[in-house]
Write an enzyme that holds these catalytic residues in place. Structure first.
Site, PDB file in Angstrom:
ATOM      1  N   ASP A   1      33.410  46.220  32.154  1.00  0.00           N
ATOM      2  CA  ASP A   1      33.445  46.097  33.606  1.00  0.00           C
ATOM      3  C   ASP A   1      32.772  44.797  34.011  1.00  0.00           C
ATOM      4  OD1 ASP A   1      32.928  46.680  36.584  1.00  0.00           O
ATOM      5  OD2 ASP A   1      33.879  48.552  35.935  1.00  0.00           O
TER       6      ASP A   1
ATOM      7  N   ASP B   1      35.323  40.042  33.023  1.00  0.00           N
ATOM      8  CA  ASP B   1      36.200  39.707  34.135  1.00  0.00           C
ATOM      9  C   ASP B   1      37.617  39.791  33.585  1.00  0.00           C
ATOM     10  OD1 ASP B   1      37.803  38.557  36.059  1.00  0.00           O
ATOM     11  OD2 ASP B   1      36.649  36.712  36.242  1.00  0.00           O
ATOM     12  N   VAL B   2      38.366  40.807  33.972  1.00  0.00           N
ATOM     13  CA  VAL B   2      39.669  41.043  33.359  1.00  0.00           C
ATOM     14  C   VAL B   2      40.662  39.913  33.618  1.00  0.00           C
ATOM     15  CG1 VAL B   2      39.450  43.559  33.346  1.00  0.00           C
ATOM     16  CG2 VAL B   2      40.527  42.404  35.317  1.00  0.00           C
TER      17      VAL B   2
ATOM     18  N   TYR C   1      49.502  45.146  46.835  1.00  0.00           N
ATOM     19  CA  TYR C   1      48.984  46.198  45.968  1.00  0.00           C
ATOM     20  C   TYR C   1      50.133  47.006  45.364  1.00  0.00           C
ATOM     21  CZ  TYR C   1      46.598  50.390  44.363  1.00  0.00           C
ATOM     22  OH  TYR C   1      46.151  51.438  43.584  1.00  0.00           O
TER      23      TYR C   1
ATOM     24  N   LYS D   1      51.323  47.102  41.328  1.00  0.00           N
ATOM     25  CA  LYS D   1      51.370  48.311  40.518  1.00  0.00           C
ATOM     26  C   LYS D   1      52.787  48.599  40.014  1.00  0.00           C
ATOM     27  CE  LYS D   1      47.025  49.426  40.535  1.00  0.00           C
ATOM     28  NZ  LYS D   1      46.238  49.416  39.274  1.00  0.00           N
TER      29      LYS D   1
ATOM     30  N   THR E   1      37.577  58.001  45.049  1.00  0.00           N
ATOM     31  CA  THR E   1      36.820  56.939  44.400  1.00  0.00           C
ATOM     32  C   THR E   1      36.342  55.966  45.474  1.00  0.00           C
ATOM     33  OG1 THR E   1      38.777  55.539  44.122  1.00  0.00           O
ATOM     34  CG2 THR E   1      38.290  57.114  42.347  1.00  0.00           C
TER      35      THR E   1
END
Length: 253
Positions: free
Chosen positions: A41, A62-63, A154, A158, A191
């Protein structure tokens, strides 16, 4: 999923976005089935807290950084020598609409949700092809299934994740390797991202009003999504690959 029905003993699993939400719940689910879990993370302190709780390991990431992904891969190779499971859970949701002049939100959303997922798959596949076996689970969303005028990037990001998942699954199914790649499409989940979601859709009304509009009774708990991920990561799903599994209690049915 208990009572030994799923046994991940001896397997090394990596989870991105592991400090909170679905990622955190997935770390607990995989560790509970016996896997050695590496929590990744940007929030290293949060990842370390999860790792301590489950007896796993943590690493900052950092992805969106190819350099950092390769550094993590080198560390995994040195520490464990293998990688059996990858769960790409890191993601962000920002409000935007088609036709906006500012592309900053689009670039940021795709950098994390799409490029981060692709970089993770690239690293994992390097390990899994050498091993001849592995499982990858990517987090997409039911937002990818229909248009949304105020979360356009977004939903598009996805949908892209789901498409890359199918393409990669088919590519690897045509080899001698036993590598399975699937996507999970959650609906609304309780979440930190859901809190942002309530703010984005505040024109509908209160959080309860938003929950009523987007769920069939209630949002999912992170653990309910994690159980599906656990199944897909295990050999119990040995003939499941290239699937996009909706987990929203019929909200998008």
């Amino acid at each position: 999923m208990g009572n030994g029905w799923i046994d991940l003993g001896g397997q090394v699993a990596v989870v991105t976005g592991a400090a909170s939400g679905i990622g955190k719940a997935t770390c607990f689910a995989l560790a509970g089935a016996g896997a050695k879990v590496i929590a990744l993370d940007l929030d290293l302190q949060g990842a370390q807290s999860v790792a301590t709780a489950i007896g796993g390991a943590a690493h900052g990431l950092d992805v969106t950084s190819e350099f950092e992904w390769h550094a993590v891969a080198d560390w995994i190779e040195a520490e464990y020598g293998r990688l059996d499971i990858l769960v790409n859970s890191a993601g962000i949701a920002i409000s935007d609409s088609v036709g906006d002049a500012d592309l900053v939100n689009y670039h940021k959303t795709f950098a994390v949700n799409v490029e981060g997922t692709l970089l993770g798959m690239q690293v994992a596949l390097d390990f899994m092809r050498k091993q001849g076996k592995g499982a990858i689970v990517n987090l997409a969303s039911t937002a990818s299934l229909k248009g949304n005028p105020i979360m356009a990037s977004y939903g598009a990001s996805k949908a892209t994740v789901a498409h890359f998942t199918r393409s990669a699954a088919l590519q690897n199914a045509r080899t001698q390797n036993d590598i399975r790649i699937n996507a999970v499409l959650p609906g609304l989940v309780e979440t930190a991202m859901a809190d942002d979601f309530y703010g984005i859709f505040d024109k509908i009304g209160s959080p309860d009003d938003v929950r009523g509009a987007f769920t069939t009774g209630r949002p999912a708990r992170p653990e309910e999504i994690a159980d599906v991920i656990l199944f897909l990561a295990s050999d119990r799903a040995s003939f499941v690959s290239g699937a996009s599994i909706v987990v929203d209690r019929a909200a998008s049915a």
